[in-house]
Design an enzyme around this catalytic site. Structure first.
Site, PDB file in Angstrom:
ATOM      1  CB  SER A 132      53.167  -9.072 -35.272  1.00 43.67           C
ATOM      2  OG  SER A 132      52.085  -9.735 -35.900  1.00 43.67           O
ATOM      3  CE1 TYR A 146      55.305  -7.504 -39.891  1.00 40.25           C
ATOM      4  CE2 TYR A 146      53.812  -9.267 -39.260  1.00 40.25           C
ATOM      5  CZ  TYR A 146      54.211  -7.936 -39.192  1.00 40.25           C
ATOM      6  OH  TYR A 146      53.490  -7.052 -38.402  1.00 40.25           O
TER       7      TYR A 146
END
Ligand code: NDP
Length: 237
Positions: A132, A146
């Site tokens: 990401s 995350y």
């Protein structure tokens, strides 16, 4: 379009969203595709029927089950590690077991899956991990776990590129910005905030990410390894 006829691919997490688009793209380009799912059996069966691929239930939170799945699917020409989860909320309030499960799915299982795949993979094989842009930039609170997990994938690719490079096996990370999926719908409450960080003010489409994956999996990308490939409308720029 890339010609993947004669190639065998496994996609971890292919029932929905970005993973389903990757399955569709690899299958459309001729690969024999198997993909895993955890909870979405109906969606998985639909993608399998639509693409002629094979859906198998394997929870990415279960390291040994994933290792066995990779081993039993081999030798793979292409492994795509897409399954990943996010947990939002105050770091001080979050449940430690839930955070550890995130690390298991997003980091530990990808590491072991990549290593297991490389054991049987022919020279010139391809491993692609979906990271990401949050591995580079985390502009909001509540998503530290995350961010940790997606940054860790950068080290995974850099390190394993050295181990697998002598055999021509490449390993790369694709780093999407906001992509329109169930996990991050284009019309969700965070839309305006996310678009405010971007030069191209829209969510990306799963097919756009699948296109980058297909290029990395194809013959033109044989000299590309240990690298991060960001596709984010300049979210992180
Ligand atoms: P979705 O939640 O829409 O889909 C996730 C997919 O992964 C589903 O097919 C799901 O299968 C599968 N999956 C999730 N957990 C597991 C598990 N434990 N075992 C096996 N499969 C699992 O997510 P996205 O498509 O949006 O995201 C895919 C990847 O892209 C993730 O790694 C995510 O972090 C990354 N990403 C997404 C962005 C976005 O904006 N959408 C941005 C940047 C990165 P099932 O439903 O069957 O459990």
């Amino acid at each position: 379009m890339t010609d993947f006829h004669g190639k065998t691919a496994l996609v971890l997490g292919g029932s929905r969203g970005i993973g389903a688009s990757i399955v569709r793209r690899l299958a459309a380009d001729g690969a024999k595709v198997t993909f895993t799912y955890a909870g979405s059996r109906e969606a998985a069966e639909q993608v399998a029927a639509e693409t002629g691929s094979t859906a198998v239930r394997t929870d990415s939170a279960d390291r040994d089950a994933v290792i066995a799945r990779v081993r039993d699917s081999g030798p793979l020409d292409i492994l795509v590690i897409n399954s990943g989860i996010a947990i939002f909320g105050d770091a001080l309030e979050q449940d430690a077991d839930a955070i550890d499960r995130l690390f298991q799915i997003n980091v530990q299982t990808p590491y072991h899956a990549a290593v297991e795949a490389a054991r049987q993979m022919p020279d010139g094989g391809r491993i692609i991990v979906i990271g990401s842009v949050n591995g580079d930039r985390m502009p909001i609170p509540g998503m530290a776990s995350y961010a940790v997990s997606k940054s860790a994938l950068q080290g995974l690719a850099r390190g394993l590129a050295r181990d697998f490079g002598p055999r021509g096996i490449t390993i790369n990370v694709v780093q999407p910005g906001p992509i329109d999926t169930d996990a991050n719908p284009q019309d969700g409450p965070m839309k305006d905030l996310m678009h405010s960080f971007m030069a191209i003010k829209r969510h990306g489409r799963p097919e756009e990410v699948a296109g980058m994956v297909a290029w990395l999996a194809g013959p033109e990308a044989g000299f590309v390894t240990g690298a991060m490939h960001t596709i984010d409308g300049a979210f992180g720029a």
